[in-house]
Each structure stands twice: as C-alpha cells, then as structure tokens.
Design an enzyme around this catalytic site. Structure first.
Site, PDB file in Angstrom:
ATOM      1  CG  HIS A 130      -1.842   1.290   1.514  1.00 51.52           C
ATOM      2  ND1 HIS A 130      -0.633   2.232   2.662  1.00 51.52           N
ATOM      3  CD2 HIS A 130      -2.905   1.204   1.022  1.00 51.52           C
ATOM      4  CE1 HIS A 130      -2.557   3.469   2.166  1.00 51.52           C
ATOM      5  NE2 HIS A 130      -2.771   2.783   1.442  1.00 51.52           N
ATOM      6  CG  HIS A 176      -0.964   9.967   0.711  1.00 49.21           C
ATOM      7  ND1 HIS A 176      -0.295   9.861   2.515  1.00 49.21           N
ATOM      8  CD2 HIS A 176      -1.111   9.255   0.482  1.00 49.21           C
ATOM      9  CE1 HIS A 176      -1.609   8.965   2.931  1.00 49.21           C
ATOM     10  NE2 HIS A 176      -1.850   8.862   1.642  1.00 49.21           N
TER      11      HIS A 176
END
Length: 588
Positions: A130, A176
């Site tokens: 992830h 992110h």
C-alpha cells in the site's frame, strides 16, 4: 574503590562468557538409533533418519540426496581441517547436530515453488503493498523509488502508485495526495519496477494506479508505461476479462489495474459539498483530515480547483490508449456493500475496500465476500488514520478470500511479521494458493462460512529445544551491561479466531545459549490459514521493557515435520546471520 570522599562497593562482576550447551537428548537418541550405536552415521543411515523422522521431506529420500547432505556438512564443518574431512563419508555426532541446527541445510519450510500455478489469479493470495512509494509515515515522509525496490526484492507482487499532476500540470508525480509528502517522478518509479520486478519471483507484478489526472496526462502515462515496459506489459485481448489468467501464463509480465478513465469524468453534481468533489480523488483514506489538527498544514483549495478543471474537461477519445492498458478494472462500492459484492459473470473486476469497510462487510455479508473472491479480486487497504504507517490484522481478509491484503511495507510490527510469514509459503514467490475450502461452491451456491465454529482438524506439537547465535549477532552489552541475557520464547498461533493462542517458555537466566526443552500443543480448526508466531525476548524486571531478541512467523501448512533449525529475524523482517532456534514440529 574510592572516588573523591566516597567509598564505592564494586558489587557487579561483569561476565560475558559464552558456554556451549549440550545437544538435546532427542538429538543424541536419534543419532544412536540410526547409527546403530556407532560413532558415525553413514549416508544411508541419514537417509533412513530423514525418511522416518522428517516425513521424507515430501517424498522418498534417495541415497544420492543423503550423500550430498553429508558432503555439504563435512565441507562446512571441516573445510579448514583437511585431516578431518579427507576420506570421510559419514557423520560424527557433532556433525549430525550441526546439520540439524543449520538453518541453511535444515530449514523449517521448503524454499521452492511447489503449489499449482495454473489457476486464475483469483485463486491466490497476492503479496500486496500500500502506498508503495512512501519511505516513512503517511503524512510528511518522502516519496521515492527506494521502498518500491525493497518491496520487490522481498517478493511483493502488488505495487501501488498514486498519480497526481505536477505543479505546472504538464507531468506526472507520485505522492500521497492531500498530505505534505514530497513527490517522486513517475518515470523513476516505472524504471525501478522494470529493473527489479522479477529479481525475487518470476510471477506477475500488478501495478495499482490511483489516478487523479486529466485526460492529457492519462495519455502521457499510457505512453510512459508502454515505452518503459514494452513486451513485459500485459495487454488484455478484450476490454473486460471474462476470466483472470494464471500466474504461470503471466510469468515475467506486468499488469495494470485501475479505474477506466470515464469514472473520473462522470460526476452528476459538483456543486455543494466538498465531500462529493473528494470522491473523484479516491480520498476514502483522508476523511479524518476535516476537523483534525493536521488540516492546518494542508492546502485543500488547489485540489478543489483541480477537481473543477477535470470536470469541465471534455471527454477525450484519446483516453482509449490509457484504457487499453488496464488488465484488471477496479471499482469502489457506490450503492452499498451488498450490491458491490454481486458476482458479475463474464466481467472480472477488482473491488477496493478500506479495512473498516471490510470489517462491516464481513460482519453482515461474510459469505457474499467469500463468493465474490472466488472469481473477482478484492483489495483491502489501511484506514487513513494510520498516519504512522501501521497495519491492520490481515487474517480477517484472508479468512474471507481477499487476494490483495495491501500493507504498508515500511510499517514494522507484528501485523507485518504475519504478512511476511504468510508469503514465506510457496517458495516466497509472492503468490500463495488459497485453501480449497475458500473456492468451493455447493449445488445451492453455498460457500464457506467464516463464522462457523469448526472442530479441530489437526494438532500441531511444537517443541523448543534451545537457541544460539545471539553472541555473534549482538553486542555483548546489548541486553545487559553486566551479564548474559535472560531469554524466553513466546510461541503461538495467529489464524481463525478459534485457533488464536499464545504460550511462553520459562526464563533461562544468564545464558547466551538457552536450553528450554519445552513442548506446546496447538489444536487447529483451520490449519490452512494458521501462522506460527515465534518471538524471543530478554527478560527485565518490567515486562514492558523486555528486550526484543528475534522473531519469525511461519505458515503452518508449510512446516516440515521433524527437528528443524528456525532462523530468527529482526524487527524489519531481515534474517539474522547466526541467531536461530532448534525446534521440533509434529502433526497429529
């Protein structure tokens, strides 16, 4: 001793000597039995020992195999002493003990791929990362290709990249979104994947793209991906796969999984709440930001403008090149979990759920989840509040057949140790065949019920004999400034709720080579998904401050019966050079 005006009593004697422990009586008895009470054990006698005590290691042991083992042992033991090794074709008792206590020659699980690799991808658990580009925490750490490389070297087969426009909107960055993480160029990530994709395993790598791009940049991504990977890239023959291909057929291939481009352009209403806008950017992870103290450090306005720009953009026919890259189409639940879990025949897809959504799904629709994962791919990812890159418990996903249980590979801790343990199975190739019971479907479409309380199917007996190697891998004063450590071992099962248990040995004080000789019994209802947890600690007066001294997790289904050398790893999961345990495994 006098310091200034004070007399100091030298009450502590520093002692760090390493005493060599006697081999366990079980080892001595086995040597005596198979050597015929002789001083040496021949290759044929070793062959008999392996067949009768080690389960034949999966088959009959040939004399040539036993001879090779003898040759390896003698070479390791006596390579600097020609007089002891020349004209030798049998083992002394010390040689035999050395063999059993060698993690290289006598490991607890096999190192080869041995499972059927000719089934569709939905039949396998897939080693999945992830936010694979993050070095540290989820909020402010750097983005880099380095963690991607580390993951691929470990055998990870699922890599996730979050794609965002750069500040000038003319190139693609990986970062992110809606955080303070610094970006890395997409091309750097693609090059790293190409170079390291198949270093640890020949089986396919799945790149999950979380795409927040304009149509023009999607075209650019399509060009970059195609030119970088070339023939390595798998192109589906039709827009939607009717059935997933197999790991064997996809060897050395790279697959792209993401949403089709149109899903980013079709929004019914962009006016009103910012939450509707945020859905376009796959921000399930970031709902916690609103009202949170971290919000002040994140400028949301640019992203809202960007959202509106996207929605104003006309649908581009040139998006076809990007869409053709997609081997596995992904989706997220829009009209409730029940509808999202409907099995669509002739249209394979991937569904993504946050960990808390999985918990809700398994609580209310557990068998629907199992049924879905028999033909479709289910990916689970950590909730957004795990800003330190911690991980959730993976067993709930595996127990319901979820193939892609995505983890923060830099989030070291017990959950990640379990992930490492699961994927030590099947030669660490990154694909582990799901148990048959998860793939069965009855005449009335009934499937496995994870909530059903099952009786024990087998019993695992684990005996912990001794440990060694800490004095070689650790500084002498690492555990205690004045004396050798006080080691104890915790051993237990992680798996189905009914199988979970943890036990511990007695504490062995002041000894670098502790001898426990303790046996534990574990009844197992779902041994196929059980993972044996082993941790060693140095005892202190305050248990919460016990020193970590090594750990390993091993899939129970892969354990080789008999007396085995079990290597230990550090907190990051890297194996120590010398530290290991001598253990015995037996199934009843």
């Amino acid at each position: 001793m006098v310091i200034g005006n004070y007399k100091v009593c030298n009450c502590f004697t520093v002692k760090f000597e390493v005493t060599e422990a006697e081999p366990p009586s079980d080892v001595r008895e086995a040597f005596s039995k198979y050597s015929g009470d002789g001083a040496h054990m021949t290759a044929d006698q070793l062959r008999r020992f392996l067949e009768e005590n080690h389960g034949g290691d999966g088959g009959n042991v040939s004399i040539s195999h036993a001879e090779r083992i003898v040759e390896q042992i003698l070479h390791q033991r006596h390579e600097h002493d020609i007089a002891k090794s020349i004209n030798r074709d049998s083992l002394s008792f010390d040689d035999f003990h050395h063999f059993l206590f060698s993690a290289e020659l006598n490991p607890p699980i096999r190192s080869q791929v041995h499972q059927d690799m000719t089934l569709p991808l939905s039949h396998y658990f897939i080693y999945t990362g992830h936010n694979s580009y993050l070095i540290g925490n989820q909020l402010s750490s750097n983005c880099s290709e380095i963690p991607i490389i580390k993951a691929l070297k470990r055998g990870v087969r699922g890599i996730e990249l979050d794609l965002w426009p750069n500040s000038s909107k003319d190139n693609v960055h990986v970062l992110h979104g809606r955080t303070l993480t610094s970006p890395v160029k997409l091309m750097e990530c693609l090059k790293a994947i190409k170079e390291y994709a198949f270093v640890a395993s020949p089986y396919p790598v799945i790149i999950t793209l979380e795409d927040h791009l304009t149509p023009d940049l999607q075209d650019k991504v399509a060009q970059m991906v195609t030119e970088t990977f070339g023939s390595m890239l798998f192109f589906p023959e039709s827009e939607n796969l009717e059935e997933l291909l197999t790991p064997k057929n996809l060897k050395y291939r790279i697959l792209i999984s993401t949403k089709p481009p149109k899903e980013y352009l079709e929004a019914e209403d962009v006016k009103g709440s910012s939450s509707r806008k945020s859905q376009l950017f796959d921000v399930d992870d970031y709902s916690w930001i609103e009202g949170n103290s971290f919000k002040s450090g994140i400028d949301m306005r640019d992203h809202d403008v960007e959202t509106e720009d996207l929605l104003k953009g006309k649908k581009s026919t040139s998006a076809r090149a990007y869409k053709q890259l997609i081997a596995i189409h992904s989706s997220k639940p829009k009209n409730g979990l029940k509808k999202a879990l409907i099995v669509e025949k002739g249209k394979v897809r991937r569904l993504s759920l946050a960990e808390q959504a999985l918990e809700k799904a398994t609580e209310n629709h557990g068998q629907d989840v199992v049924r879905f994962t028999q033909t479709h791919i289910l990916r689970i990812y950590p909730k957004g509040t795990r800003i330190t890159s911690s991980n959730y418990k993976p067993l709930i996903g595996w127990l319901h057949g979820a193939q892609m249980v995505a983890f923060n590979m830099q989030g070291y801790g017990r959950s990640l140790w379990l992930m490492h343990g699961m994927f030590r199975a099947n030669g660490n190739c990154g694909y582990v065949k799901k148990p048959d019971f998860l793939m069965r479907c009855g005449s009335k479409n009934e499937v496995f019920n994870p909530k059903e309380k099952l009786p024990p199917k087998t019993i695992l007996k684990v005996k912990i004999y001794m440990g060694d190697g800490w004095h070689l891998d650790f500084e002498k004063t690492y555990f205690d400034k004045y004396s050798p450590p006080d080691f104890y071992t915790k051993v237990g099962i992680a798996g189905a709720p009914v199988d979970k248990i943890i036990r511990r040995t007695k504490i062995k004080e002041d000894n670098w080579t502790p001898v426990w000789n303790e046996e534990f019994t574990f009844p197992l209802a779902v041994p196929e998904l059980a993972i044996l947890r082993i941790e060693v600690h140095d005892h202190n007066n305050m248990p919460e401050k016990d020193n970590f001294a090594g750990q390993i997790c091993l899939p129970v289904s892969e354990l080789r019966p008999g007396i085995r050398a079990v290597p230990l790893c550090n907190r990051k999961g890297d194996q120590y050079t010398s530290t290991r345990l001598l253990m015995r495994f037996e199934f009843i």
